[in-house]
Design an enzyme around this catalytic site. Sequence first.
Site, PDB file in Angstrom:
ATOM      1  N   LYS A  70       0.853  -1.203   0.000  1.00 33.80           N
ATOM      2  CA  LYS A  70       0.000   0.000   0.000  1.00 33.80           C
ATOM      3  C   LYS A  70       0.880   1.242   0.000  1.00 33.80           C
ATOM      4  O   LYS A  70       1.864   1.325   0.740  1.00 33.80           O
ATOM      5  CB  LYS A  70      -0.894  -0.006   1.233  1.00 33.80           C
ATOM      6  CG  LYS A  70      -1.836   1.199   1.324  1.00 33.80           C
ATOM      7  CD  LYS A  70      -2.664   1.147   2.605  1.00 33.80           C
ATOM      8  CE  LYS A  70      -3.599   2.324   2.726  1.00 33.80           C
ATOM      9  NZ  LYS A  70      -4.394   2.296   3.971  1.00 33.80           N
ATOM     10  N   SER A 145      -9.299   1.869   3.303  1.00 30.94           N
ATOM     11  CA  SER A 145      -8.524   2.695   2.403  1.00 30.94           C
ATOM     12  C   SER A 145      -7.549   1.904   1.537  1.00 30.94           C
ATOM     13  O   SER A 145      -7.009   2.417   0.569  1.00 30.94           O
ATOM     14  CB  SER A 145      -7.745   3.730   3.219  1.00 30.94           C
ATOM     15  OG  SER A 145      -6.844   3.092   4.122  1.00 30.94           O
ATOM     16  N   SER A 169      -9.651  -0.625   7.414  1.00 32.88           N
ATOM     17  CA  SER A 169      -9.134  -0.334   6.077  1.00 32.88           C
ATOM     18  C   SER A 169      -8.412  -1.484   5.392  1.00 32.88           C
ATOM     19  O   SER A 169      -8.038  -1.371   4.234  1.00 32.88           O
ATOM     20  CB  SER A 169      -8.203   0.882   6.121  1.00 32.88           C
ATOM     21  OG  SER A 169      -8.949   2.059   6.300  1.00 32.88           O
TER      22      SER A 169
END
Length: 447
Positions: A70, A145, A169
């Site tokens: 990420k 996210s 997330s």
Amino acid sequence: MGETNGAQGEQGSMQSLEQTLAAVEGIGRDLNAVTSVMGDRARTLEKKSAERAAAGEEARALEGIPFAVKDVIDVAGFPTTMGSNVSSGPDPSASAPVVSLLERAGALPVVKTNCQEYSYGILGDESAFGRVINPVDPALCTGGSSSGSAALVAAGVVPLALGTDTAGSVRVPAACQGVIGFKPTFGTVSAEGVFPLSPSFDTVGLFARDLPLLTAAFRVISGNGADASPAVSSPAETPRIDLSLLNAADESAAGVRAWASEHLSGSGKATTTSANVDYLTELIERGIDFYDIVRRYEAYVLHKQFLDDQGEQYQPGVWAKILSGQNITEAEYQSNVASLEELRATAESFFDDVDFIITPAMDGEVAAWDELGPESAAKFMRYSLPFNDLGWPAVTLPIGATVGEAQSRMAAGANSPGSAKPAKPESVQIVGPPRSDERLLEFVSRL
């Protein structure tokens, strides 16, 4: 695609890596899940793996496994964009420990992934790079996210990915895209080199399609944890499972209840109870107010250095969330931190009588982008946020539409306009006591 553990012949391993990199550049970019491709770094590490194999060295735990990162997690020599146009500093000269640990175990970092800007949002709807596309069905919300990491695992581009989880997330995008998502116990995995959202809750987590691989990766990344306490004692021979929140959920959780009945109550694998609904609900409701104050204050403090010069560069919704913390006083913040710490300490007694908790992964089914409204974020986080608040480890496990279906559809071009709609993903969440991470994963493996 590099999923075989252990050393491989150099030619086969290189072909596997090149296939993965081609998929990153093809499917990954089609899904808008890619911010940087780390091909040269992966090839260099893959060559070292081949040299180790040629020298007769024992294969490491994750030898040759490609993984995604990420893009709030530092990898040396690559920008950490945070999904934003805001400049928050120079490109990192050192990798986050969580990346270095995976590399030392033989894993190959191949791509950094698109995400909700600065991890601030559970829907995955705001990134400077645009939204990630859900490989199960482009009409469906990806969740956030860590949207891009989930998408690359769901599409079969990589078998393993890193994300971060502050209110769900990792677990929510995993549930929206039909893969396994794991949030470890707060503090067990180092968050150094990870741009924070709210340090009181931020947790590095994992995505995978294969639970043994996820478990092996967790063992690697928890070796450098900030709070690597030993696991608590093993549960009773027949685990005691709390279904209070599952059975209190509305009819949208019918599929999850049926799954629990088949795999737990009717299987003899566990004893179940729903008698703790009032106590568990009280713990959750007490914690949510603390969470809200602490998270908004910490996020504002982290970002206020950028607001004067770069405020206009933020995505509108993220900007509004950041500004929502500007009037919280330090005294109010400190009071809520103290209350949160007290809650975490006293709440552990919940597990005196049960071993694990099972809940829906989300409140309701996965929503389409055009169905999102003012209440959507709260529904997405209803069952995930409380366990960031408490710091307990939690896994979301797909029980409905499978990742295999998503991969088959993509390969056949079945997600093109006019094609029949696939079933929406459905997942269950399994929660364990703090520091029971490996025991939780072992229990999930039996399901």
